[in-house]
Motif scaffolding. Structure first.
Motif, mmCIF file in Angstrom:
data_model
loop_
_atom_site.group_PDB
_atom_site.id
_atom_site.type_symbol
_atom_site.label_atom_id
_atom_site.label_comp_id
_atom_site.label_asym_id
_atom_site.label_seq_id
_atom_site.Cartn_x
_atom_site.Cartn_y
_atom_site.Cartn_z
ATOM 1 N N ARG A 82 1.265 -1.112 0.149
ATOM 2 C CA ARG A 82 0.488 0.160 -0.004
ATOM 3 C C ARG A 82 0.972 1.593 0.075
ATOM 4 N NH1 ARG A 82 -2.267 -4.927 1.802
ATOM 5 N NH2 ARG A 82 -5.040 -4.200 1.264
ATOM 6 N N GLY A 83 0.445 2.510 -0.471
ATOM 7 C CA GLY A 83 1.195 3.549 -0.739
ATOM 8 C C GLY A 83 1.462 4.384 0.740
ATOM 9 N N HIS A 84 0.756 3.676 1.778
ATOM 10 C CA HIS A 84 1.416 4.245 3.158
ATOM 11 C C HIS A 84 2.534 3.460 3.810
ATOM 12 C CE1 HIS A 84 -2.455 2.029 3.402
ATOM 13 N NE2 HIS A 84 -2.645 2.873 5.058
ATOM 14 N N ASP A 85 2.393 1.961 2.930
ATOM 15 C CA ASP A 85 3.138 1.190 3.812
ATOM 16 C C ASP A 85 4.569 2.200 4.341
ATOM 17 O OD1 ASP A 85 1.370 -0.217 4.020
ATOM 18 O OD2 ASP A 85 1.973 -1.601 2.945
ATOM 19 N N LYS A 86 5.085 1.765 5.885
ATOM 20 C CA LYS A 86 6.407 2.168 6.171
ATOM 21 C C LYS A 86 7.077 0.974 5.861
ATOM 22 C CE LYS A 86 4.714 6.544 8.181
ATOM 23 N NZ LYS A 86 4.601 7.109 9.301
ATOM 24 N N PRO A 87 8.671 0.957 6.413
ATOM 25 C CA PRO A 87 9.475 1.616 5.991
ATOM 26 C C PRO A 87 9.258 2.743 4.406
ATOM 27 C CG PRO A 87 10.978 0.561 5.664
ATOM 28 C CD PRO A 87 9.369 -0.155 6.122
ATOM 29 N N ALA A 88 9.956 3.753 4.021
ATOM 30 C CA ALA A 88 9.668 4.818 2.905
ATOM 31 C C ALA A 88 10.135 3.838 1.423
ATOM 32 C CB ALA A 88 10.183 6.099 2.955
ATOM 33 N N ASP A 89 11.226 3.177 2.104
ATOM 34 C CA ASP A 89 12.534 2.422 1.427
ATOM 35 C C ASP A 89 12.174 0.661 1.144
ATOM 36 O OD1 ASP A 89 13.077 1.174 3.873
ATOM 37 O OD2 ASP A 89 15.356 1.728 3.174
#
Length: 262
Positions: A82-89
């Motif tokens: 999903r687009g809001h999943d973390k971490p950003a990398d």
């Protein structure tokens, strides 16, 4: 409430109710830390609510274990990001492990009653009949229509729709003079307040006539009737603008990252 506040609220409900165990019901699963490893007959699938702050080498090892587990069985595996999943990398780490991104879709959510009200009383599409179907023969006709739309063999869809119907999915066809020109289904997620809207493919010559909206309307009304508060769609770039004009809000994106064994 502003649209931004509403999106934040809907995303929180989506994360809470539609990820993790509810996303993987009725299929064999196993756990590996925060992820649920799903074993479909033909491929694997990875689901989770959150990665609980995993990063670096620990996260890389988790990704590699899912890849290797299904590769050992000769199967591809999908990691649904999903687009809001973390971490950003996380996307970079998936690529580094051999996962390739497929087409991104937009996750849209709306309240069923709101959509049903917006579409209440709209005129039926001239010459088009929409009906709820349950017979295998109708599922075969849907599969044939999908094969034409996608210029590929979708005969497998017949058995899939048989299975879905047995599990409680409502399946609708739009017909013109007995020919299936479009079809869509409503998946009621047990234990949640959500109805998933799936399908909606339409023969090229019948697009732009309001059939897709009519199928949304009948499924929204059915969701209200059954007591499901929310509708959600993983929408393509074609359907996303239509649904947003109807009142759906974009809360995040979803991208399948797929590893296929050599």
């Amino acid at each position: 409430m502003t649209d931004a506040s509403k999106r934040e609220q809907l995303l929180a409900v989506y994360d809470d109710q539609l990820r993790g165990t509810s996303e993987t019901a009725d299929v064999p699963t196993s756990m590996d830390g925060p992820v649920i490893r799903v074993e479909y007959p033909s491929r694997g699938f990875v689901s989770y609510c959150t990665l609980d702050g995993l990063e670096g080498a620990e996260l890389d090892a988790l990704i590699a274990r899912q890849r290797d587990y299904f590769a050992a069985k000769g199967q591809a595996v999908e990691w649904k990001l999903r687009g809001h999943d973390k971490p950003a990398d996380l996307p970079d780490r998936l690529r580094a492990a051999g996962f390739e991104p497929e087409e991104q879709e937009t996750v849209l959510v709306a309240e069923s009653a709101d959509i049903a009200e917006r579409l209440r009383g709209r005129d039926p599409v001239e010459g088009v009949t929409i009906r709820l179907v349950s017979d295998r023969a109708d599922f075969e006709r849907i599969a044939a229509m999908e094969s034409t739309v996608w210029n590929d063999d979708w005969s497998w869809l017949t058995d899939d729709l048989v299975r879905r119907h047995a599990a409680g999915t409502d399946i609708f066809v739009a017909e013109v003079d007995g020919q299936v020109v479009s079809a869509a289904w409503a998946v009621y997620k047990k234990g949640t307040e959500f109805t998933g809207l799936w399908g909606g493919s339409t023969l090229a010559e019948w697009r732009g006539k309001g059939i897709y909206k009519a199928l949304v309307a009948v499924r929204a009304a059915r969701a209200v009737e059954l007591g499901y508060k929310y509708l959600h769609v993983d929408a393509s770039d074609d359907s996303s603008p239509i649904l947003q004009r109807l009142g759906f809000l974009a809360v995040t994106t979803t991208t399948p990252y797929v590893h296929k064994p050599a």
